[in-house]
Design a protein around this motif. Sequence first.
Motif, PDB file in Angstrom:
ATOM      1  N   LYS A   1      20.698  -0.341   3.951  1.00 50.20           N
ATOM      2  CA  LYS A   1      19.890  -0.878   5.052  1.00 50.20           C
ATOM      3  C   LYS A   1      20.464  -0.444   6.398  1.00 50.20           C
ATOM      4  O   LYS A   1      19.732   0.043   7.271  1.00 50.20           O
TER       5      LYS A   1
ATOM      6  N   ASN B   1       3.762  -5.684  -2.683  1.00 50.78           N
ATOM      7  CA  ASN B   1       4.838  -5.291  -3.592  1.00 50.78           C
ATOM      8  C   ASN B   1       6.125  -6.056  -3.328  1.00 50.78           C
ATOM      9  O   ASN B   1       7.165  -5.744  -3.883  1.00 50.78           O
ATOM     10  N   LEU B   2       6.056  -7.024  -2.427  1.00 52.74           N
ATOM     11  CA  LEU B   2       7.276  -7.608  -1.881  1.00 52.74           C
ATOM     12  C   LEU B   2       7.436  -9.087  -2.200  1.00 52.74           C
ATOM     13  O   LEU B   2       8.509  -9.549  -2.561  1.00 52.74           O
TER      14      LEU B   2
ATOM     15  N   MET C   1       9.786  -3.549  12.891  1.00 58.02           N
ATOM     16  CA  MET C   1       9.821  -4.867  12.265  1.00 58.02           C
ATOM     17  C   MET C   1       9.551  -4.746  10.760  1.00 58.02           C
ATOM     18  O   MET C   1      10.042  -5.516   9.958  1.00 58.02           O
ATOM     19  N   HIS C   2       8.755  -3.767  10.442  1.00 61.83           N
ATOM     20  CA  HIS C   2       8.325  -3.601   9.062  1.00 61.83           C
ATOM     21  C   HIS C   2       9.391  -2.892   8.220  1.00 61.83           C
ATOM     22  O   HIS C   2       9.374  -2.961   6.992  1.00 61.83           O
TER      23      HIS C   2
ATOM     24  N   HIS D   1       5.915  -2.408  15.668  1.00 50.05           N
ATOM     25  CA  HIS D   1       5.460  -2.925  14.391  1.00 50.05           C
ATOM     26  C   HIS D   1       6.234  -2.310  13.221  1.00 50.05           C
ATOM     27  O   HIS D   1       6.667  -3.012  12.312  1.00 50.05           O
ATOM     28  N   MET D   2       6.410  -1.005  13.248  1.00 51.78           N
ATOM     29  CA  MET D   2       7.066  -0.359  12.126  1.00 51.78           C
ATOM     30  C   MET D   2       8.558  -0.690  12.088  1.00 51.78           C
ATOM     31  O   MET D   2       9.133  -0.808  11.005  1.00 51.78           O
TER      32      MET D   2
ATOM     33  N   LEU E   1      15.216 -12.642   0.714  1.00 52.78           N
ATOM     34  CA  LEU E   1      13.990 -11.837   0.746  1.00 52.78           C
ATOM     35  C   LEU E   1      12.957 -12.459   1.683  1.00 52.78           C
ATOM     36  O   LEU E   1      12.386 -11.792   2.545  1.00 52.78           O
TER      37      LEU E   1
ATOM     38  N   HIS F   1       6.902   6.479   3.274  1.00 47.26           N
ATOM     39  CA  HIS F   1       7.248   7.710   2.599  1.00 47.26           C
ATOM     40  C   HIS F   1       8.597   8.261   3.061  1.00 47.26           C
ATOM     41  O   HIS F   1       9.469   8.596   2.251  1.00 47.26           O
TER      42      HIS F   1
ATOM     43  N   GLU G   1      13.578 -12.393   5.491  1.00 40.04           N
ATOM     44  CA  GLU G   1      13.418 -11.116   6.193  1.00 40.04           C
ATOM     45  C   GLU G   1      11.966 -10.658   6.343  1.00 40.04           C
ATOM     46  O   GLU G   1      11.704  -9.595   6.892  1.00 40.04           O
ATOM     47  N   PHE G   2      11.022 -11.476   5.878  1.00 39.66           N
ATOM     48  CA  PHE G   2       9.613 -11.087   6.042  1.00 39.66           C
ATOM     49  C   PHE G   2       9.236 -10.957   7.513  1.00 39.66           C
ATOM     50  O   PHE G   2       8.495 -10.074   7.904  1.00 39.66           O
ATOM     51  N   THR G   3       9.702 -11.921   8.297  1.00 36.77           N
ATOM     52  CA  THR G   3       9.335 -11.910   9.719  1.00 36.77           C
ATOM     53  C   THR G   3      10.565 -12.280  10.545  1.00 36.77           C
ATOM     54  O   THR G   3      11.679 -12.285  10.026  1.00 36.77           O
ATOM     55  N   GLU G   4      10.349 -12.578  11.824  1.00 38.74           N
ATOM     56  CA  GLU G   4      11.468 -12.849  12.731  1.00 38.74           C
ATOM     57  C   GLU G   4      11.645 -14.356  12.928  1.00 38.74           C
ATOM     58  O   GLU G   4      10.694 -15.117  12.836  1.00 38.74           O
TER      59      GLU G   4
ATOM     60  N   ILE H   1       1.274   0.388  19.444  1.00 35.82           N
ATOM     61  CA  ILE H   1       1.537  -0.772  18.584  1.00 35.82           C
ATOM     62  C   ILE H   1       2.512  -0.431  17.449  1.00 35.82           C
ATOM     63  O   ILE H   1       3.230  -1.283  16.945  1.00 35.82           O
ATOM     64  N   GLN H   2       2.553   0.829  17.043  1.00 39.74           N
ATOM     65  CA  GLN H   2       3.283   1.172  15.839  1.00 39.74           C
ATOM     66  C   GLN H   2       4.803   1.116  16.014  1.00 39.74           C
ATOM     67  O   GLN H   2       5.513   0.750  15.083  1.00 39.74           O
TER      68      GLN H   2
ATOM     69  N   GLU I   1      -2.401   7.089  16.817  1.00 42.10           N
ATOM     70  CA  GLU I   1      -1.430   7.317  17.884  1.00 42.10           C
ATOM     71  C   GLU I   1      -1.042   8.798  17.969  1.00 42.10           C
ATOM     72  O   GLU I   1      -0.821   9.332  19.051  1.00 42.10           O
TER      73      GLU I   1
ATOM     74  N   ASN J   1      -3.207   3.296  12.206  1.00 39.42           N
ATOM     75  CA  ASN J   1      -2.620   3.273  13.559  1.00 39.42           C
ATOM     76  C   ASN J   1      -1.703   4.466  13.805  1.00 39.42           C
ATOM     77  O   ASN J   1      -1.682   5.020  14.903  1.00 39.42           O
TER      78      ASN J   1
ATOM     79  N   LYS K   1       9.993   8.080  13.898  1.00 40.02           N
ATOM     80  CA  LYS K   1       8.806   7.411  13.377  1.00 40.02           C
ATOM     81  C   LYS K   1       9.090   6.896  11.969  1.00 40.02           C
ATOM     82  O   LYS K   1       9.692   7.591  11.154  1.00 40.02           O
TER      83      LYS K   1
ATOM     84  N   ASP L   1      14.499  -2.180  -2.768  1.00 39.80           N
ATOM     85  CA  ASP L   1      15.726  -2.812  -3.271  1.00 39.80           C
ATOM     86  C   ASP L   1      16.985  -2.203  -2.644  1.00 39.80           C
ATOM     87  O   ASP L   1      18.010  -2.008  -3.335  1.00 39.80           O
TER      88      ASP L   1
ATOM     89  N   LEU M   1      12.520  -3.480   7.557  1.00 42.11           N
ATOM     90  CA  LEU M   1      13.260  -4.338   6.625  1.00 42.11           C
ATOM     91  C   LEU M   1      12.432  -4.631   5.379  1.00 42.11           C
ATOM     92  O   LEU M   1      12.968  -4.673   4.267  1.00 42.11           O
ATOM     93  N   ASN M   2      11.144  -4.832   5.569  1.00 44.28           N
ATOM     94  CA  ASN M   2      10.273  -5.079   4.413  1.00 44.28           C
ATOM     95  C   ASN M   2      10.230  -3.876   3.480  1.00 44.28           C
ATOM     96  O   ASN M   2      10.302  -4.021   2.262  1.00 44.28           O
TER      97      ASN M   2
ATOM     98  N   ASN N   1      13.450  -3.773   1.590  1.00 42.18           N
ATOM     99  CA  ASN N   1      13.497  -4.755   0.506  1.00 42.18           C
ATOM    100  C   ASN N   1      12.654  -4.311  -0.678  1.00 42.18           C
ATOM    101  O   ASN N   1      13.026  -4.519  -1.831  1.00 42.18           O
ATOM    102  N   GLN N   2      11.545  -3.710  -0.355  1.00 36.72           N
ATOM    103  CA  GLN N   2      10.676  -3.198  -1.406  1.00 36.72           C
ATOM    104  C   GLN N   2      11.405  -2.155  -2.248  1.00 36.72           C
ATOM    105  O   GLN N   2      11.192  -2.053  -3.454  1.00 36.72           O
TER     106      GLN N   2
ATOM    107  N   SER O   1       4.821  -9.421   9.993  1.00 40.82           N
ATOM    108  CA  SER O   1       6.001  -9.155  10.818  1.00 40.82           C
ATOM    109  C   SER O   1       5.567  -8.790  12.226  1.00 40.82           C
ATOM    110  O   SER O   1       4.446  -8.345  12.448  1.00 40.82           O
TER     111      SER O   1
ATOM    112  N   ASN P   1       0.296  12.154   2.000  1.00 42.49           N
ATOM    113  CA  ASN P   1       0.349  11.337   0.791  1.00 42.49           C
ATOM    114  C   ASN P   1      -0.967  10.630   0.505  1.00 42.49           C
ATOM    115  O   ASN P   1      -1.359  10.475  -0.642  1.00 42.49           O
TER     116      ASN P   1
END
Lengths: 426, 426
Positions: free
Chosen positions: B399, A332-333, B383-384, B380-381, A48, B414, A51-54, B376-377, A196, A192, B410, B393, B386-387, B390-391, B86, A150
């Motif tokens: 994965k 939550n992680l 990379m995000h 960033h997303m 866990l 959600h 995998e938070f970052t690289e 940026i997204q 965008e 963001n 995108k 499960d 995997l998080n 994991n959240q 991340s 949402n």
Amino acid sequence: MSEIIDGFSKLSKEEKVKIICDKYFKNSNASIKTIKDYWNKNSKIQKLHDEFTENTISNFYMPLSIAPNFLIDGEFLAIPMVIEESSVVAAAASSAKFWSNKGGFKTKIFSTEKVGHVHFEFEGKKKILIDFFNSVKDKLLESTSSITKNMKKRGGGITSADLIDKSFELRNYYQIEVKFETIDSMGANFINSCLEQIAETLKKLASNADLKIDVIMSILSNYVPMCIVESSVSCSIDEIGVEFANKFIKAVEIANSDVSRAVTHNKGIMNGVDAVVIATGNDFRAVAAGVHAYAAKDGKYKSLSKAEIINDTFKFSIRLPLALGTVGGLTNLHPLVKWCHELLGNPNAKKLMSCVASTGLAQNFAAVKSLITTGIQKGHMKMHLLNILNQLDANEKEKNLTVKFFKDKKISYHDVANFIKNLRLK
Amino acid sequence: MSEIIDGFSKLSKEEKVKIICDKYFKNSNASIKTIKDYWNKNSKIQKLHDEFTENTISNFYMPLSIAPNFLIDGEFLAIPMVIEESSVVAAAASSAKFWSNKGGFKTKIFSTEKVGHVHFEFEGKKKILIDFFNSVKDKLLESTSSITKNMKKRGGGITSADLIDKSFELRNYYQIEVKFETIDSMGANFINSCLEQIAETLKKLASNADLKIDVIMSILSNYVPMCIVESSVSCSIDEIGVEFANKFIKAVEIANSDVSRAVTHNKGIMNGVDAVVIATGNDFRAVAAGVHAYAAKDGKYKSLSKAEIINDTFKFSIRLPLALGTVGGLTNLHPLVKWCHELLGNPNAKKLMSCVASTGLAQNFAAVKSLITTGIQKGHMKMHLLNILNQLDANEKEKNLTVKFFKDKKISYHDVANFIKNLRLK
């Protein structure tokens, strides 16, 4: 260039550690062992965190500590703090206890608005741009509907969008300034993504209308002067002493007038703020940037806290811009972040703002109190003594003898090292 | 008040955990287990970390990552970074590689002076105070000789002491401003010890001379505009593209003119700076306070970096005030901090300043590059993702399917949650 390591990110964690230790360390095996000493014994937990970052290779330990006895808005809380600097947690806990029988910390949220911008250039008459913006504004916002759906359900979303003329600062420079309510999420990804999308729609509509709009970038701002929490403590001046109160007020006035002092004064506040921000899985770089820029908002970098006497009542307060989340991101992680949230009663973002600001204020109270009474070094060096002893690999007996010897003496690394050296010569 | 926990700091770690979990958690046993899951299996290592600060109950994990291929002043380095966000390490590594075949990062140290103050009030004619200060200055400095002895041997010590009149800002307010050279230590303890001694001596001598001097406090400043490092990268404009270069320069100009943008621009720089500051055991609150106040030094909060074209050469540079240490504090104590120092070739303070500033610049380059190209997204997303997984499960199969599905789409929490939900329904 042979020195380049190609494809590092694609190596396994074990391979990364090996290639780095072989290349940069004298004793490769010992350095590999150090890294592995910090891996969690439970492989699921470890994966866990990997995998938070690289390019992660291990877990960097920061102490997780507890500052108990914080009375905030009538509720007793134990504050989780993640900070490596000695004496900070002790200071917070001592302030918390001091104020706990004087009504504790009272907080107030002024607003929770966040902001982001589409930064663009427009060549042409301003009037044409204004008319165009007004004519497409609804379409720009509508284009974000799948992203905002949402958030709207939770009571948030985009609250306004305005065209800002910045062309007096930079040639042809304008912004669409979008304001957001993100409820209990910090909202960076949400904001963001919205921006965008607005930029994409803007480009398309401008092109259809034959307008020369060149989007430079779209991004949220971490400057959040409309996301403000205040925390304060107060007591009758007799309870704290007139002389102490006056000296305390002078010290804060100095921090307000002298930049050199203001920076360190606010740094002390951030010792408390950052410790809770990290423990609760928020982004401390974002918080720090926003807070320090806010300290400079009047054209001069000033104290973030304020001390005053009003009708025989001593009042010490702070206002901080804090964009925090209690859902999303690491909250939550990271199992310890989740734990810290539960410790605080799973607060919403507003309550977390109150806890963070109060810890910052507590920290500041303790620091200024030390400075104007015993000086900062007495407490600090005592706390630091154990660290020096560990550095010298002192055993328990040596530690006890040293602590006893230095009880009433000034502590310096040099003197402690000499003392230990003499002990060992005996 | 029965809610107060008395004597918390004196409890054992086990007792602290139990009292907190029993009091604040629904499932006390599960919450105790979470805390213990993070204890190191090696009790000697654990004890070391327990003693860093007060009231510690566990080790908060921050990922330790490596950004390889940093060419700094002709030397290839792998930079240790401690950061939970991340995409930051990936961005640093990608910038480093990009610049590695274009000469890399070139750095320059402008000065390494640190400063502290005895803040005091004096009632009387200014001329009397000036004469008094000049007559006792040598004695003030001499009184620190036992503290400065070792620093002098290493080539450092007190470099100047001056009386500063601040009485035009606050009534009767003066400072003794003391400047220091602390070589490879950050010097906080050294500086504060010197200042407190000077204050003690000042009080004594003033009393002997029947002067009304009231010392408010004595403390170092984390505002270090005389402790400056510059890092820069450059290449011919053809290598980077004229259009890209111009847009990049505009983006940095915007960060220079608009406070909302400047804060987030500099926050990105601090993603890199703080990650190396933490990995090398330095105090990131002190660094952040000094850096952000420096960004506001001209009366307006501005960009810390600068992009320009000089004779067909694109140059991107940064100047940062950084008071860092490579000896003292945690640097000799935290095994992973020691490891990070060895990874960097056990740098002196100046070399560490260069590494930190270069990582900040690399980070800023990657962020601005993303912003003005893909946005940026996207990065960033990804990379995000995997998080998020994991959240939720997600297992390995889920994965892989999710990463594949969202490759060109995108990413939102959600949508990913929905995708996983549908997978599980199948």
